[in-house]
Motif scaffolding. Structure first.
Motif, mmCIF file in Angstrom:
data_model
loop_
_atom_site.group_PDB
_atom_site.id
_atom_site.type_symbol
_atom_site.label_atom_id
_atom_site.label_comp_id
_atom_site.label_asym_id
_atom_site.label_seq_id
_atom_site.Cartn_x
_atom_site.Cartn_y
_atom_site.Cartn_z
ATOM 1 N N GLU A 139 0.820 -1.214 0.000
ATOM 2 C CA GLU A 139 0.000 0.000 0.000
ATOM 3 C C GLU A 139 0.852 1.261 0.000
ATOM 4 N N HIS A 140 1.923 1.257 0.795
ATOM 5 C CA HIS A 140 2.811 2.419 0.827
ATOM 6 C C HIS A 140 3.471 2.636 -0.531
ATOM 7 N N ARG A 141 3.866 1.573 -1.191
ATOM 8 C CA ARG A 141 4.546 1.713 -2.478
ATOM 9 C C ARG A 141 3.579 2.182 -3.561
ATOM 10 N N ILE A 142 2.362 1.696 -3.545
ATOM 11 C CA ILE A 142 1.379 2.104 -4.556
ATOM 12 C C ILE A 142 1.077 3.590 -4.442
ATOM 13 N N ASN A 143 1.084 4.116 -3.231
ATOM 14 C CA ASN A 143 0.755 5.525 -3.027
ATOM 15 C C ASN A 143 1.892 6.479 -3.379
ATOM 16 N N CYS A 144 3.078 5.939 -3.697
ATOM 17 C CA CYS A 144 4.227 6.809 -3.983
ATOM 18 C C CYS A 144 4.109 7.461 -5.357
ATOM 19 N N PHE A 145 3.782 6.679 -6.392
ATOM 20 C CA PHE A 145 3.704 7.200 -7.754
ATOM 21 C C PHE A 145 2.431 6.670 -8.402
ATOM 22 N N ASP A 151 0.292 -4.674 -10.244
ATOM 23 C CA ASP A 151 0.766 -6.013 -10.582
ATOM 24 C C ASP A 151 2.276 -6.036 -10.801
ATOM 25 N N VAL A 152 2.842 -4.946 -11.354
ATOM 26 C CA VAL A 152 4.289 -4.879 -11.527
ATOM 27 C C VAL A 152 4.977 -4.749 -10.168
ATOM 28 N N ILE A 153 4.396 -3.960 -9.280
ATOM 29 C CA ILE A 153 4.974 -3.818 -7.943
ATOM 30 C C ILE A 153 4.957 -5.145 -7.205
ATOM 31 N N ASP A 154 3.883 -5.923 -7.385
ATOM 32 C CA ASP A 154 3.821 -7.262 -6.773
ATOM 33 C C ASP A 154 4.979 -8.129 -7.252
ATOM 34 N N ILE A 155 5.250 -8.089 -8.569
ATOM 35 C CA ILE A 155 6.343 -8.887 -9.125
ATOM 36 C C ILE A 155 7.685 -8.449 -8.557
#
Length: 464
Positions: A139-145, A151-155
């Motif tokens: 969640e923190h990473r998705i909110n950055c950009f 799905d790419v962040i999950d990978i």
């Protein structure tokens, strides 16, 4: 030269670039060699050897495939890399929006630093993002950009599970991190890069014990505190400089360039041991055989020592320029060249690192370059300085430093000498390289564009 000559005699400029001779390959390291490239540029004729680890299959697909998520990954490769980076990159970057080809421009010095362990009021960032459980971290990473895909962040989160730095910082979520908690990041993890140099988590960083005196903070390591008012700077000659900033380019935390990397011909005891046949060295059954083997080892060691005495330090150790010249060669499976915009930032960063190492050498070897010939009264009088209070110690850059004042003055004098001998020039001809040349397109991999490969475009531009 043919195109320039045609322009000088009034003939029309050709519409097609010059045909280059077919590329050859280095017999030592397998690098692709273009026309007019020197034999020793890639690996110093086999004296430099750096082994790279294989990339995870999921990351290779993102670098090479035509899938929608892979295209998004390559388009925002810099953002994805910065999202998972452990350190921040600082400097005067040009944030202007370009209408044409994408470039990464940076002015002056560049800095790498790591934040405190505890986040401030702006929320977690960089290595602080690894301190949370999987879902909260996502969640923190998705909110950055907003441009990045979940799905790419999950990978990429799965890919970083094998990164020793990520594993160490994720283990801190099981530790009660408070304002007195400190950690030490090891500056260099692997001194010999002729082997697969993927470190383990206990080698890259440790928790700083409270019982140790703070006077040890002068060690050649990075001390990161929980709360402080200063940045934790990463020196450009640290081996952790690259893996902390580019986790997607070095997914297994491979140690980058440092000052202790030796060339193969000066590998010391490690290289001597590899020259001996291990089967024959074990097959000693009588005293005479054992003594003969000892004499052979002593002779090799003495020969190596005498050779080191005859060689300079530059002959024994791999310089930053030689290291990255090796890393950036066109070889099969070199994923650095497929990193799109992250590759542009990487090569700009490494160029500045090479310049920093050269400046460090000139700063520490002023007597060697005979700086007394440049500084002092002559320079003061020439600059029109009349107050002795304003005369101080200066570090002199010799003419060999490209772009320095003495280099530019030498170029000016050489140009004026040509004008004095041959007269004023009639034409000033410049050459540009077109991205749609057939020769360039033939060298691009599937899904690559010319703007993704500045090394390739520059190669053809110089040879034209």
């Amino acid at each position: 030269m043919t195109e320039i000559l045609a322009a000088t005699i009034g003939k029309p400029m050709p519409t097609q670039p010059l045909l280059l001779s077919p590329p050859t390959y280095c017999n030592e390291c397998g690098a692709k060699k273009f026309s007019f490239e020197s034999l020793h540029f890639c690996c110093d004729n086999g004296d430099i050897s750096i082994v790279a680890n294989e990339y995870p299959p999921e990351l290779v697909r993102l670098f090479t495939a035509k899938d929608e998520d892979a295209v998004n990954f390559r388009k925002y490769a810099r953002l994805y890399n910065n999202l998972f980076a452990f350190s921040s990159i600082g400097g005067k970057t040009d944030r202007e929006t370009y209408k044409g080809i994408y470039v990464f421009k940076l002015h002056g010095q560049i800095y790498h630093s790591v934040p405190d362990l505890l986040p401030d009021e702006n929320g977690p960032k960089y290595l602080q993002l690894y301190f949370y459980d999987g879902q909260i971290e996502l969640e923190h990473r998705i909110n950055c950009f907003s441009e990045l895909r979940q799905d790419v962040i999950d990978i990429l989160m799965r890919v970083t599970e094998n990164n020793p730095y990520a594993r160490f910082f994720r283990s801190l979520k099981e530790v009660n991190v408070n304002e007195t908690t400190n950690i030490i990041i090891n500056s260099n993890t692997v001194p010999d890069q002729r082997v697969y140099n993927a470190p383990i988590s206990v080698e890259v960083a440790v928790i700083w014990p409270d019982s140790v005196s703070s006077s040890h903070s002068s060690w050649p390591h990075i001390l990161v505190t929980a709360k402080s008012a200063k940045s934790h700077r990463i020196a450009h000659y640290y081996g952790c400089y690259d893996p902390l900033q580019y986790p997607l380019l070095f997914p297994k935390g491979e140690c980058g360039w440092n000052q202790g990397l030796k060339k193969i011909s000066h590998g010391g005891d490690r290289q001597i041991a590899s020259e001996l046949d291990p089967i024959q060295s074990c097959a000693v059954h009588i005293t005479e055989d054992f003594l003969d083997a000892e004499e052979t080892r002593k002779y090799l060691q003495l020969s190596d020592v005498s050779a080191r005495r005859r060689k300079t330090k530059a002959d024994r150790y791999i310089s930053a320029r030689e290291y990255y010249a090796y890393k950036l060669q066109i070889r099969v499976g070199n994923m650095l060249l497929r990193a799109s915009r992250a590759f542009l930032q990487y090569i700009t960063d490494k160029y500045i690192k090479v310049e920093n190492t050269r400046l460090d050498f000139f700063r520490q070897n002023q007597d060697t370059i005979r700086d007394d010939l440049y500084k002092g009264i002559l320079d003061t009088v020439q600059s029109g300085e009349t107050s002795a209070a304003n005369v101080g110690h200066k570090f002199i850059l010799p003419p060999s430093f490209i772009g320095g004042p003495h280099d530019m003055k030498r170029r000016y004098l050489n140009t004026m000498a040509l004008v004095q001998k041959y007269g004023k020039p009639d034409l000033f001809v410049t050459m540009t390289c077109k991205a749609n040349w057939a020769e360039i397109k033939a060298e691009l991999e599937l899904g690559e564009t010319a703007q993704d490969r500045p090394d390739l475009v520059l190669e053809f531009s110089e040879q034209s």
